[in-house]
Design a protein around this motif. Structure first.
Motif, PDB file in Angstrom:
ATOM      1  N   ASN A 116     -56.462  25.946 -27.504  1.00  0.00           N
ATOM      2  CA  ASN A 116     -56.474  26.299 -28.935  1.00  0.00           C
ATOM      3  C   ASN A 116     -56.814  25.084 -29.788  1.00  0.00           C
ATOM      4  O   ASN A 116     -57.578  25.156 -30.750  1.00  0.00           O
ATOM      5  CB  ASN A 116     -55.097  26.819 -29.372  1.00  0.00           C
ATOM      6  CG  ASN A 116     -54.915  28.288 -29.042  1.00  0.00           C
ATOM      7  OD1 ASN A 116     -55.881  28.982 -28.739  1.00  0.00           O
ATOM      8  ND2 ASN A 116     -53.691  28.756 -29.104  1.00  0.00           N
ATOM      9  N   GLU A 133     -64.930  31.735 -38.938  1.00  0.00           N
ATOM     10  CA  GLU A 133     -64.975  32.640 -37.776  1.00  0.00           C
ATOM     11  C   GLU A 133     -65.650  31.941 -36.600  1.00  0.00           C
ATOM     12  O   GLU A 133     -66.879  31.858 -36.523  1.00  0.00           O
ATOM     13  CB  GLU A 133     -65.761  33.921 -38.131  1.00  0.00           C
ATOM     14  CG  GLU A 133     -65.284  34.646 -39.385  1.00  0.00           C
ATOM     15  CD  GLU A 133     -63.884  35.256 -39.242  1.00  0.00           C
ATOM     16  OE1 GLU A 133     -63.508  35.621 -38.105  1.00  0.00           O
ATOM     17  OE2 GLU A 133     -63.177  35.356 -40.259  1.00  0.00           O
ATOM     18  N   SER A 149     -60.066  33.021 -36.635  1.00  0.00           N
ATOM     19  CA  SER A 149     -60.517  34.095 -37.520  1.00  0.00           C
ATOM     20  C   SER A 149     -59.855  33.916 -38.881  1.00  0.00           C
ATOM     21  O   SER A 149     -58.681  33.541 -38.965  1.00  0.00           O
ATOM     22  CB  SER A 149     -60.144  35.455 -36.923  1.00  0.00           C
ATOM     23  OG  SER A 149     -60.730  36.480 -37.689  1.00  0.00           O
ATOM     24  N   ASN A 150     -60.601  34.154 -39.955  1.00  0.00           N
ATOM     25  CA  ASN A 150     -60.117  33.873 -41.315  1.00  0.00           C
ATOM     26  C   ASN A 150     -59.605  32.440 -41.435  1.00  0.00           C
ATOM     27  O   ASN A 150     -58.650  32.158 -42.156  1.00  0.00           O
ATOM     28  CB  ASN A 150     -58.991  34.847 -41.718  1.00  0.00           C
ATOM     29  CG  ASN A 150     -59.531  36.252 -41.924  1.00  0.00           C
ATOM     30  OD1 ASN A 150     -60.658  36.420 -42.387  1.00  0.00           O
ATOM     31  ND2 ASN A 150     -58.760  37.247 -41.563  1.00  0.00           N
ATOM     32  N   LYS A 152     -57.979  30.745 -39.304  1.00  0.00           N
ATOM     33  CA  LYS A 152     -56.713  30.474 -38.601  1.00  0.00           C
ATOM     34  C   LYS A 152     -56.820  30.849 -37.124  1.00  0.00           C
ATOM     35  O   LYS A 152     -57.538  31.791 -36.762  1.00  0.00           O
ATOM     36  CB  LYS A 152     -55.580  31.289 -39.235  1.00  0.00           C
ATOM     37  CG  LYS A 152     -55.218  30.810 -40.632  1.00  0.00           C
ATOM     38  CD  LYS A 152     -53.958  31.487 -41.139  1.00  0.00           C
ATOM     39  CE  LYS A 152     -53.337  30.788 -42.318  1.00  0.00           C
ATOM     40  NZ  LYS A 152     -54.278  30.415 -43.367  1.00  0.00           N
ATOM     41  N   LEU A 154     -55.943  32.572 -33.752  1.00  0.00           N
ATOM     42  CA  LEU A 154     -55.289  33.828 -33.381  1.00  0.00           C
ATOM     43  C   LEU A 154     -54.330  33.544 -32.226  1.00  0.00           C
ATOM     44  O   LEU A 154     -54.733  32.994 -31.205  1.00  0.00           O
ATOM     45  CB  LEU A 154     -56.335  34.861 -32.929  1.00  0.00           C
ATOM     46  CG  LEU A 154     -57.349  35.328 -33.966  1.00  0.00           C
ATOM     47  CD1 LEU A 154     -58.283  36.351 -33.360  1.00  0.00           C
ATOM     48  CD2 LEU A 154     -56.642  35.939 -35.177  1.00  0.00           C
ATOM     49  N   HIS A 155     -53.065  33.898 -32.414  1.00  0.00           N
ATOM     50  CA  HIS A 155     -52.070  33.655 -31.370  1.00  0.00           C
ATOM     51  C   HIS A 155     -51.605  34.939 -30.692  1.00  0.00           C
ATOM     52  O   HIS A 155     -51.047  34.901 -29.604  1.00  0.00           O
ATOM     53  CB  HIS A 155     -50.853  32.917 -31.939  1.00  0.00           C
ATOM     54  CG  HIS A 155     -51.145  31.493 -32.281  1.00  0.00           C
ATOM     55  ND1 HIS A 155     -51.389  31.072 -33.576  1.00  0.00           N
ATOM     56  CD2 HIS A 155     -51.282  30.394 -31.507  1.00  0.00           C
ATOM     57  CE1 HIS A 155     -51.640  29.770 -33.578  1.00  0.00           C
ATOM     58  NE2 HIS A 155     -51.580  29.333 -32.341  1.00  0.00           N
ATOM     59  N   GLY A 156     -51.818  36.086 -31.361  1.00  0.00           N
ATOM     60  CA  GLY A 156     -51.286  37.329 -30.813  1.00  0.00           C
ATOM     61  C   GLY A 156     -49.775  37.263 -30.762  1.00  0.00           C
ATOM     62  O   GLY A 156     -49.143  36.473 -31.472  1.00  0.00           O
ATOM     63  N   ALA A 160     -52.900  35.171 -27.198  1.00  0.00           N
ATOM     64  CA  ALA A 160     -54.279  35.508 -27.575  1.00  0.00           C
ATOM     65  C   ALA A 160     -55.213  34.371 -27.152  1.00  0.00           C
ATOM     66  O   ALA A 160     -54.790  33.231 -27.042  1.00  0.00           O
ATOM     67  CB  ALA A 160     -54.378  35.731 -29.080  1.00  0.00           C
ATOM     68  N   LEU A 257     -64.948  40.302 -32.093  1.00  0.00           N
ATOM     69  CA  LEU A 257     -64.618  39.408 -33.217  1.00  0.00           C
ATOM     70  C   LEU A 257     -65.778  39.120 -34.164  1.00  0.00           C
ATOM     71  O   LEU A 257     -65.546  38.700 -35.285  1.00  0.00           O
ATOM     72  CB  LEU A 257     -64.109  38.068 -32.666  1.00  0.00           C
ATOM     73  CG  LEU A 257     -62.799  38.105 -31.889  1.00  0.00           C
ATOM     74  CD1 LEU A 257     -62.597  36.793 -31.153  1.00  0.00           C
ATOM     75  CD2 LEU A 257     -61.625  38.368 -32.814  1.00  0.00           C
TER      76      LEU A 257
END
Length: 319
Positions: A116, A133, A149-150, A152, A154-156, A160, A257
């Motif tokens: 990440n 993105e 995305s946006n 930030k 994504l961690h789910g 994620a 995505l």
């Protein structure tokens, strides 16, 4: 005086450090060996003493820093700042990283998973061009990823961005995760060698790669790509297969995505345009028409610095 950031990239063999400006420019960097003895109990104290030693060296105080950000292998709890299950570090039990480093350095601390963090680095200062993105795939010993995305990550709920565990061939090779046919089993450095061994068994033509495998010589993904570039028939066949699965995975990512960029990094990406061109061909074959036109595949630009730069950017949330 402008406050600085510290980025820490924790790996199984080395720990990389950098002091950066708030704009992400590296001003100082250094590294130390990762001591994984005694169940990894030396790692956090080594990080603390290395940071403190360098601050003293550069005549800097804790209050001159916005914060420390770190990328770590294993399962990271962002809120608690803990890590568990980083087996290449010998960390079998829960590690209270945030608590210990904040106490040891008097600087605020943030942590995330290493893939990440590399994604954040490429997004901020590399091939992602600071776009909101961006998807990142890293091809190393395994296959990792990070999804922005946006603007930030994504961690789910927990995990994620496990790009390496997208199934690209149902009932394919067995993966360390227990599933069959994960992207990691085909497109990682070890996966590419596995494909080469498999293909060599049924290959009857003339090929230096086959000769090397038949002679029991050590081969690497780098050797496979180098031979493919020289028109080795078996090498080309292996590369084509690997790029097919990678292109399929990128298309699936793109269809889900639709990022501006899918950035491909890690050791295997050193094959450069030779790799990218072939992956792109299959991406275009499998991508949804709008995605094919709006999502661009790119090679990572930051190399080894993606980790420290992305890690440092975690600390910007403290501002």
């Amino acid at each position: 005086m402008d406050k600085k950031l510290i980025g820490v990239d924790l790996g199984g063999t080395t720990i990389k450090f950098a002091i950066l400006t708030a704009e992400g420019e590296i001003q100082q960097k250094w590294s130390i060996e990762t001591n994984i003895l005694d169940e990894g109990t030396h790692i956090v104290p080594d990080i603390i003493s290395s940071i403190n030693h360098h601050l003293k060296l550069y005549n800097m105080q804790p209050e001159q820093f916005i914060g420390i950000g770190m990328g770590s292998p294993g399962t990271v709890d962002l809120e608690a700042g803990t890590v568990i299950g980083a087996y290449n570090l010998n960390w079998k039990t829960l590690q209270q990283i945030k608590k210990e480093i904040e106490k040891g350095t008097s600087i605020r601390f943030a942590i995330d998973n290493d893939a990440n963090v590399a994604a954040l680095g490429e997004r901020w200062k590399g091939a992602g061009e600071n776009d909101n993105e961006v998807a990142f795939i890293t091809l190393g010993t395994g296959v990792g990823g990070g999804l922005v995305s946006n603007g930030k990550l994504l961690h789910g709920v927990k995990a994620a961005g496990e790009v390496g565990h997208m199934i690209v061939k149902p009932n394919g090779y067995l993966c360390t995760c227990g599933n069959h046919g994960c992207l990691e089993t085909y497109a990682s450095a070890t996966g590419i060698v596995r494909v080469a061994r498999d293909f060599a068994e049924e290959f009857a033509g003339s090929s230096k790669l086959k000769q090397m495998l038949d002679d029991g010589q050590e081969i690497t993904s780098k050797i496979v790509f180098e031979l493919a570039k020289k028109n080795d028939l078996l090498g080309k066949r292996v590369v084509e297969q690997v790029c097919y699965y990678l292109g399929l995975a990128c298309a699936n990512l793109g269809n889900l995505l639709n990022p501006s960029y899918i950035v491909i990094g890690g050791g295997v990406s050193a094959a450069g345009e030779f790799l990218l061109k072939r992956v792109d061909k299959y991406f275009r074959e499998f991508a949804f028409p709008v995605v094919e036109k709006t999502t661009t595949l790119k090679l990572a630009q930051l190399g080894n610095e993606a980790g420290v730069i992305g890690a440092a950017s975690l600390a910007l949330t403290f501002e």
